[in-house]
Design an enzyme around this catalytic site. Structure first.
Site, mmCIF file in Angstrom:
data_model
loop_
_atom_site.group_PDB
_atom_site.id
_atom_site.type_symbol
_atom_site.label_atom_id
_atom_site.label_comp_id
_atom_site.label_asym_id
_atom_site.label_seq_id
_atom_site.Cartn_x
_atom_site.Cartn_y
_atom_site.Cartn_z
ATOM 1 N NE ARG A 56 6.520 0.194 -9.359
ATOM 2 C CZ ARG A 56 7.401 -0.159 -8.405
ATOM 3 N NH1 ARG A 56 8.648 -0.295 -8.708
ATOM 4 N NH2 ARG A 56 7.001 -0.404 -7.167
ATOM 5 C CE LYS A 85 -8.055 17.822 10.167
ATOM 6 N NZ LYS A 85 -7.630 19.229 10.282
ATOM 7 N NE ARG A 106 -1.613 3.713 -6.226
ATOM 8 C CZ ARG A 106 -0.577 2.992 -6.667
ATOM 9 N NH1 ARG A 106 0.272 2.465 -5.816
ATOM 10 N NH2 ARG A 106 -0.402 2.798 -7.946
ATOM 11 C CG HIS A 134 -3.011 1.171 -11.537
ATOM 12 N ND1 HIS A 134 -2.782 2.481 -11.906
ATOM 13 C CD2 HIS A 134 -1.900 0.768 -10.883
ATOM 14 C CE1 HIS A 134 -1.580 2.843 -11.475
ATOM 15 N NE2 HIS A 134 -1.031 1.824 -10.854
HETATM 16 N N1 CP Z 1 2.834 -0.364 -10.686
HETATM 17 C C1 CP Z 1 2.522 0.424 -9.626
HETATM 18 O O1 CP Z 1 1.392 0.892 -9.479
HETATM 19 O O2 CP Z 1 3.564 0.635 -8.774
HETATM 20 P P1 CP Z 1 3.501 1.579 -7.496
HETATM 21 O O3 CP Z 1 2.540 0.915 -6.512
HETATM 22 O O4 CP Z 1 4.908 1.645 -6.989
HETATM 23 O O5 CP Z 1 2.959 2.898 -7.918
#
Ligand code: CP
Length: 303
Positions: A56, A85, A106, A134
């Protein structure tokens, strides 16, 4: 309105007026999507760096950039980047910032987003840092709650499942804390309770909350926010197996109730598929809301 910061690392950076401005801009972006997009970010490049799995967040960021006329470059998996590396996060940001106008990353380590932002020459967005935060998910969660429930002040929200490692519930707690008279019901096994960094925040801001291991306590809240037990954060596979499906929400449990059911997804069994047909099952609409919210954030951070 540009945001009052260059990098978006944590929902703790937001004021209520900044959060409300993002919600307003996201609603405008729904109209942009309806007409097939526009070209306001033409010539701009997003670097989407995903060193942990994602469906997502990654695809909605990429969709958001495409809808606004921009382009995307991407990298995935630490093993396929020069971090494997031994290149540091800081050096990686210095390099990617030479190529792209904005970076979304991420990474599996909590705190990696702060390190990345401190070195990035261009706006940086935390797309999830391990069990840390997040923030863009929290913004789309906020947008979803407002759309589904018609309000944010006075919301009663139950958070269910892995509150210890689930970064979405941490970020959403800090964000909802900006609104008045929000009440949290925290439902988890004792091994996965909300960490002190969040419960101390509730206490400091006089936000009311209750803790229990009984999902029945959440069924009559305005929002029932289910979460997945985060397998990737466990060192003991047996412990994960023991805890993974402590809570399974079924349509029968929601009979006669209007509770809005949310989940950041992916789900791995904690919401039975018979819930999907209920009008109050909002989790697929929630995932869709990731696009206008991330369009708003890209536009505001690049603006
Ligand atoms: N909600 C969410 O972060 O989904 P993904 O891990 O698929 O990005």
């Amino acid at each position: 309105m540009p945001l009052p910061f260059k990098h978006f690392i944590s929902t703790k950076q937001l004021t209520r007026s900044a959060a409300d401005a993002i919600l307003t801009k996201a609603a405008e972006m729904e109209k942009v999507i309806a007409k097939g997009g526009d070209d306001r970010l033409k010539g701009k490049i997003l670097a989407a760096l995903f060193y942990e799995p994602s469906t997502r967040t990654r695809l909605s960021f990429e969709t958001a950039m495409c809808r606004l006329g921009g382009d995307v470059i991407s990298a995935e998996g630490i093993q396929f980047s020069s971090m494997y590396k031994g290149e540091t996060i800081e050096d990686t940001m210095m390099i990617v910032g030479q190529y792209a106008d904005i970076i979304a990353m991420r990474h599996p380590e909590a705190g990696s987003a702060d390190r990345a932002a401190s070195a990035s020459p261009v706006p940086f967005i935390n797309a999830g840092d391990g069990p840390g935060q997040h923030p863009t998910q929290a913004m789309l969660d906020l947008y979803t709650i407002k759309k589904e429930c018609g309000k944010l002040d006075g919301i009663k929200i139950a958070m269910v499942g892995d509150l210890r490692y689930g970064r979405t519930v941490h970020s959403l707690s800090f964000l909802l804390g900006l609104y008045d008279k929000v009440h949290f019901t925290l439902i988890s096994p004792k091994e996965l309770t909300m960490p002190p960094k969040v419960t101390d925040f509730y206490k400091e801001h006089k936000i009311t909350f209750t803790e229990t291991d009984d999902i029945a306590a959440g069924l009559d809240c305005d929002v029932l926010y289910m979460t997945r037990v985060q397998q990737e954060r466990f060192t003991d596979p047996a412990e994960y197996e023991r805890l993974k499906l402590k809570y399974i929400l079924t349509a029968d449990m929601l009979k006669g109730r209007k509770t809005t059911v949310m989940h950041p997804l992916p789900r791995v069994g904690e919401i039975a598929t018979d819930v999907d047909a209920l009008p109050n099952a909002a989790y697929f609409r929630q995932a869709r809301n990731g696009v206008p919210v991330r369009m708003a954030l890209l536009d505001m951070l690049l603006g």
